[in-house]
Design an enzyme around this catalytic site. Structure first.
Site, PDB file in Angstrom:
ATOM      1  N   ASP A 226       0.817  -1.335  -0.041  1.00 29.09           N
ATOM      2  CA  ASP A 226       0.177   0.011   0.081  1.00 29.09           C
ATOM      3  C   ASP A 226       0.801   1.249  -0.099  1.00 29.09           C
ATOM      4  O   ASP A 226       0.125   2.396   0.218  1.00 29.09           O
ATOM      5  CB  ASP A 226      -1.016   0.098   1.286  1.00 29.09           C
ATOM      6  N   GLU A 474       3.495  -9.917   5.930  1.00 30.03           N
ATOM      7  CA  GLU A 474       2.277 -10.492   5.441  1.00 30.03           C
ATOM      8  C   GLU A 474       2.201 -11.143   4.072  1.00 30.03           C
ATOM      9  O   GLU A 474       1.373 -11.005   3.307  1.00 30.03           O
ATOM     10  CB  GLU A 474       1.350  -9.308   5.289  1.00 30.03           C
ATOM     11  N   TYR A 527      -5.156  -5.493  13.589  1.00 27.84           N
ATOM     12  CA  TYR A 527      -5.938  -4.076  13.549  1.00 27.84           C
ATOM     13  C   TYR A 527      -7.195  -4.272  13.822  1.00 27.84           C
ATOM     14  O   TYR A 527      -8.373  -3.769  13.315  1.00 27.84           O
ATOM     15  CB  TYR A 527      -5.835  -3.474  12.265  1.00 27.84           C
ATOM     16  N   GLU A 563       2.349  -4.641  14.315  1.00 24.85           N
ATOM     17  CA  GLU A 563       1.674  -3.756  13.473  1.00 24.85           C
ATOM     18  C   GLU A 563       0.202  -3.491  14.374  1.00 24.85           C
ATOM     19  O   GLU A 563      -0.570  -4.902  14.758  1.00 24.85           O
ATOM     20  CB  GLU A 563       1.328  -3.924  12.201  1.00 24.85           C
TER      21      GLU A 563
END
Length: 675
Positions: A226, A474, A527, A563
């Site tokens: 991203d 990831e 997240y 994260e």
């Protein structure tokens, strides 16, 4: 619409990107031999960037940074530069050029949209002189590029020197025989930023062939990440000299015995005629070692190209806030000489420390450490990923202001100058390769991945700040092929360096992913209340505690969160908190802090890294306003509410775990938060 899933690899066919634009069809093999396109004998892809250029009594370094001439290849004719041999003379003689700053990304330095969004070949060149005394003194001369993203071919005076696939790692070539003295030399670099399923990181090109909806030659590049795919000569370019017999590499490992330090070293010598070779008993090359302390005073000496030295009452390298004197560095002054009287000297900074781990803890110098840090990016206004010394100083100042002791080089190796600063400031590094979002997991990709890790380990092996290798971020490790793939990549990395743990940053559920069993420590991105249960902050604590406890039970390894976080727009406030407000980001952090406290008390949870240190540029997307807004700081490095909150949290942890003193202005902030 056709997706180009299986193009020839850039190593074997650097120019094949032109086929999608010229032929408007799936990748095919060029009928023209690559050698004829690039000019001269083609050199094998470069996989060793050499020791960082440092001046010594035998070495001279000259920077080639500054304003270079620059031109893009036409999108409709990307091979034009090779066909017209732009490398054979200055670019200014074959067409118009603009000035381009080196180092920098080329994308954001002009008002040209075509330059910002370019996919394909870009060309740089400049001229330089070398002193005639280098020829008189019969010195070896080396060209070194800190990095070029992604695929590059380097020329000197019209002849190809070397190539390199992959950004972020250095490229070197001996140029002694190709130099001219008494007049200008021409260096030309062609760079292609195209990413494919066979590159690391991966991407894909899609050709849109509906003439009623798209203009001729229309294609798109998509990525498995991203952040902006910045391109260019991102790091410093230099030439340096060595004698004919020189130090090719230095390997240092350290150990401790009570209050004493043990430094083991292995020096690889070479000659410009013979190339790298390990010293044998019959060789006429000798090595000597001097160890200097942080003040430059002599500590001890040794002879031989490999061996060990004992440092009595050594000053150990400690992380920031774990010692009153963190980041202590010695200098190993290495010298080699041959029978002809050639002497080469190189100063190698080292820190005496150990890294160890067990089923619950990561330890530095046999003391458990708790990582307090951030994910980061090499990213800032205008220069993109270009090296920027003021930014390096600013970022480390902010890390220390936060009370952080670590960061991850997400999602690629960072500049060596950044790593130097981490060494001297005592900031621990999770050193990550560019394998972000990998899928496919076939053997060619695995071999390339191993090669990238070997380059990274060889570059950063002596750094005390590097406490862990990360083989990726990831990956789509729910694919069954990921099990053997990551086992092989991890084992190859450990074969090159068994002294540090190897990890991979995971994102899939523990029950469906296949990479964790190969790893020494477990890093997981989560997240909660952002990508899942958005807006429901009350789920963070139970979900976080439950999942990370289960990760440890399943694998019996130390676990940390690598994260977590939420986006916030600086200055956007609502009460009660609402997504994208600074209040929501702060409250999400507080809920996570409470979960981390409980996990840490269980004895297996060894760190927390928020995403992200600072807002950073992203591709054009409907769900992001030109940037990822999860930073503690804005892209201009101004703190959000989250930055102040994190500062109090990290300093409180430093006080509790390391007996540090919380700065007074940070303590006052506790009045504003539920802490």
């Amino acid at each position: 619409m056709d997706t180009l899933d299986s193009p020839p690899t850039p190593t074997t066919l650097l120019l094949s990107f032109s086929q999608i634009v010229i032929a408007m069809e799936t990748w095919t093999v060029l009928s023209i031999c690559l050698v004829s396109l690039v000019g001269g004998a083609y050199t094998k892809d470069n996989t060793w960037g050499g020791l960082y250029p440092r001046e010594s009594v035998s070495r001279e370094v000259r920077s080639l940074d500054g304003l270079w001439n620059f031109r893009l290849s036409p999108l409709q004719d990307p091979d034009k530069g090779f066909r017209e041999e732009w490398y054979s003379q200055p670019l200014s003689k074959t067409g118009s050029v603009i000035s381009m700053a080196v180092p920098s990304s080329y994308n954001d330095v002009t008002q040209d949209k075509a330059l910002r969004d370019h996919i394909g070949w870009a060309w740089y060149d400049r001229t330089f002189f070398v002193p005639t005394r280098w020829q008189t003194d019969k010195l070896r001369v080396v060209l070194r590029l800190g990095s070029a993203h992604y695929n590059s071919i380097v020329y000197l005076n019209g002849l190809s020197l070397t190539s390199h696939e992959g950004g972020h790692l250095p490229i070197m070539a001996e140029i002694t025989s190709g130099l001219v003295y008494g007049r200008e030399n021409l260096i030309t670099v062609a760079i292609n930023n195209t990413l494919t399923p066979e590159t690391i990181p991966q991407g894909s090109i899609t050709y849109h062939d509906n003439p009623t909806r798209y203009p001729p030659g229309y294609f798109t590049q998509s990525y498995n990440f991203d952040f902006t795919n910045y391109a260019g000569l991102h790091r410093t370019v230099s030439i340096y000299t060595t004698p004919v017999t020189y130090i090719d590499d230095i390997l240092v490992t350290t150990d401790i015995n009570g209050s004493d330090g043990i430094i083991s070293y292995n020096i690889t010598t070479a000659t410009s005629q013979m190339g790298p070779k390990k010293k044998k008993q019959s060789d006429s090359v000798g090595c000597s070692i001097k160890l200097l302390n942080n003040d430059g005073d002599h500590v001890t000496s040794a002879m031989g190209c490999q061996g060990s030295i004992m440092v009595v009452n050594a000053s150990f390298w400690w992380p920031y806030l774990m010692s009153d004197n963190p980041g202590y560095l010695y200098t190993l002054e290495v010298a080699v000489s041959d029978d002809a009287g050639n002497i080469d000297q190189y100063p190698q900074k080292i820190g005496i420390r150990t890294v160890s781990w067990n089923s619950t803890s990561l330890m530095i110098n046999n003391e458990p450490v708790y990582l307090r840090g951030c994910g980061k990016h090499e990213d800032s206004d205008i220069r993109g990923k270009g090296l920027d010394y003021p930014l390096i100083v600013k970022d480390f100042s902010l890390l220390k202001w936060l009370g952080a002791n670590s960061f991850r080089t997400s999602h690629y190796p960072y500049a060596e100058e950044i790593m130097d600063m981490a060494d001297q400031e005592g900031i621990m590094i999770v050193d990550e390769c560019p394998a972000v979002g990998l899928s496919g997991f076939d053997e060619p990709l695995m071999n390339k991945h191993i090669s990238v890790m070997q380059e990274l380990v060889r570059r950063d092996k002596n750094r005390p700040s590097v406490i862990m290798w990360s083989v990726g971020n990831e990956p789509q490790s729910n694919q069954e092929a990921a099990k053997d793939y990551f086992s092989n990549v991890v084992n190859a990395t450990k074969a090159d360096d068994p002294s540090r743990p190897v990890t991979c940053v995971l994102s899939y559920d523990k029950s469906s992913e296949h990479a964790a069993s190969s790893l020494d420590v477990i890093l997981v991105n989560r997240y909660y209340s952002w990508y899942s249960d958005t807006g429901h902050l009350e789920v963070i604590k139970p979900q976080t505690i439950t999942e990370f406890t289960e990760w440890h039970k399943l694998h019996n390894k130390p676990v940390m969160i690598s994260e977590y976080g939420a986006g916030s727009i600086a200055g956007f406030h609502m009460d009660p908190e609402f997504t994208w407000t600074e209040e929501y980001q702060a409250e999400l952090m507080i809920q996570n802090f409470e979960a981390f406290d409980e996990l840490r008390n269980q004895g297996f949870f060894f760190g927390e890294m928020i995403w992200n240190f600072a807002d950073f540029a992203t591709p054009q997307e409907y769900n992001r306003p030109g940037a990822c807004m999860k930073g503690l700081f804005t892209r201009a490095r101004q703190p959000k509410m989250a930055g102040h909150l994190m500062r109090y949290h990290y300093w409180s942890l430093a006080q509790k775990l390391n007996n540090a003193t919380i700065p007074g202005d940070a303590r006052r902030l506790s009045l504003f938060y539920k802490l």
